[in-house]
Scaffold this motif. Structure first.
Motif, short mmCIF file in Angstrom:
data_model
loop_
_atom_site.label_atom_id
_atom_site.label_comp_id
_atom_site.label_asym_id
_atom_site.label_seq_id
_atom_site.Cartn_x
_atom_site.Cartn_y
_atom_site.Cartn_z
N LEU A 1 25.12 -5.54 -42.54
CA LEU A 1 24.72 -5.51 -43.95
C LEU A 1 24.24 -4.12 -44.36
N PRO A 2 24.34 -3.78 -45.63
CA PRO A 2 23.92 -2.44 -46.10
C PRO A 2 22.41 -2.33 -46.22
N LEU A 3 21.73 -2.53 -45.09
CA LEU A 3 20.27 -2.45 -45.04
C LEU A 3 19.82 -1.38 -44.06
N ASP A 4 20.67 -0.36 -43.86
CA ASP A 4 20.46 0.62 -42.80
C ASP A 4 20.11 2.01 -43.32
N ARG A 5 19.48 2.05 -44.49
CA ARG A 5 19.15 3.35 -45.09
C ARG A 5 17.64 3.55 -45.20
N ILE A 6 17.23 4.82 -45.12
CA ILE A 6 15.86 5.23 -45.40
C ILE A 6 15.90 5.96 -46.73
N GLU A 7 15.24 5.42 -47.74
CA GLU A 7 15.38 5.95 -49.10
C GLU A 7 14.05 6.47 -49.63
N GLU A 8 14.11 7.62 -50.28
CA GLU A 8 12.95 8.16 -50.99
C GLU A 8 12.73 7.36 -52.27
N LEU B 1 8.51 5.58 -49.21
CA LEU B 1 9.79 5.40 -48.54
C LEU B 1 10.15 3.92 -48.50
N ARG B 2 11.44 3.64 -48.62
CA ARG B 2 11.96 2.29 -48.42
C ARG B 2 12.83 2.33 -47.17
N ILE B 3 12.46 1.51 -46.19
CA ILE B 3 13.15 1.50 -44.90
C ILE B 3 13.94 0.20 -44.79
N GLY B 4 15.24 0.29 -44.70
CA GLY B 4 16.07 -0.89 -44.58
C GLY B 4 15.81 -1.64 -43.30
#
Length: 328
Positions: A54-61, A67-70
């Motif tokens: 699933l597309p939950l593998d990103r670390i987003e500012e 930070l949002r960590i998948g």
């Protein structure tokens, strides 16, 4: 052979629907804990819902500086991320202190949070265990409990939550994002894991079919420093006897902000609210740090063989806070 179904979910919605529709379903990320427990016979899921694609593998500012960590971000990737190392060193240090490099390359953020206790009675299906088989008893209370809880335990269970990541997240006031059959919700990580009470089989507040999708970190505090300390039986690849995650901001010789969390002492990461109350506004001295640790650990109820954990936790907390104060 113990047959089970397998579904590689194409979306979060499909994963949640499948998990809710099949009692006993389990979500599979890296599998570093779940698969081991299946081999031992502790876990016997009827259905494995694979969420690793699933597309939950990103670390987003985030716009606010957080930070949002998948949920499927690998532990090694999270530990190495520049934003984490620079703004949340306690988190990077906690991750690097856990498991081996190979396991960190596989283990996921969400899976780390829901890993189950390493209590030997829980992992041995020939033994009674209230967490594994409710109502059968807790032989650890009078048996081998050296590594187990001194805070928050009950007559039904003295197990500890083993995650290093969760301790750091508790000190950072992180929030867990969940997606379930009834929609999305957020839970502070300090409220995500349950104390045993009369239902030690319920590790977390997750509802049937609910999936961790992300963890959110608030913006780092300017001027604050953080650190993770871990005491264990051997130098690597061992779970914590006691660990400490600390965040400290000192201005003019006084503590302006403090967050402290212990691992290895309870059924969940133990946020040290009593200690923080003592620290807030007090001089940043060894005496203050000792009083704060004592205020928190006065509630400890050690068993026959694990009273040393109280002293160990006290010393680790004082050491971590002293180190952070020196940096300011």
């Amino acid at each position: 052979m113990k047959p089970f179904g397998y579904l590689r979910a194409a979306s979060v919605e499909e994963a949640v629907r499948a998990g809710a529709a099949q009692p006993g379903a389990k979500f599979l990320g890296g599998g570093t804990n779940l698969v081991d427990l299946m081999k031992l016979g502790v876990e016997e899921p009827r259905l494995l819902v694979d969420v690793s694609g699933l597309p939950l593998d990103r670390i987003e500012e985030l716009p606010d500086g957080g930070l949002r960590i998948g949920a499927t971000v690998r532990n090694s990737e999270l530990a190495a991320a520049v934003a984490v190392r620079e703004r949340y060193p306690v988190l990077s240090q906690a991750l690097l202190s856990g498991a081996s490099g190979q396991l960190r390359n596989t283990a996921t953020t969400g899976g780390n949070l829901v890993q189950r206790t390493r209590c030997t009675y829980f992992q041995d299906i020939s033994k009674p265990c209230n967490k594994r088989a409710p109502g059968t008893g807790c032989p650890a209370r009078d048996g081998a409990h050296r590594d187990l809880a001194v805070l928050g335990h009950s007559a039904h269970c003295v197990a500890t939550q083993p995650s290093d990541l969760a301790v750091a997240l508790a000190a950072l006031d992180a929030t867990v994002h969940l997606h379930g059959p009834d929609g999305e919700r957020e839970v502070p990580v300090t409220e995500f894991h349950r104390l045993p009470g009369e239902h030690p089989e319920q590790d977390t507040v997750l509802r049937p079919g609910e999936l961790i999708t992300a963890v959110r970190l608030p913006p780092g505090r300017p001027g604050a420093h953080s650190r993770y300390r871990k005491a264990r039986d051997r130098a690597s690849f061992a779970f914590a006897l006691v660990s400490v995650g600390a965040v400290l901001e000192v201005r003019g010789g006084a503590v302006r902000y403090a967050a402290l969390a212990f691992g290895g002492l309870a059924h969940r990461p133990w946020r040290a609210r009593a200690a923080e109350e003592v620290l807030r506004g007090a001089p940043a001295t060894a005496d203050t740090f000792a009083r704060a640790a004592d205020a928190e650990l006065s509630a400890a109820r050690p068993l026959r063989e694990n009273g040393f954990k109280v002293t160990l936790a006290r010393n680790l907390a004082i050491d971590a806070l002293t180190d952070l104060a020196a940096r300011t």
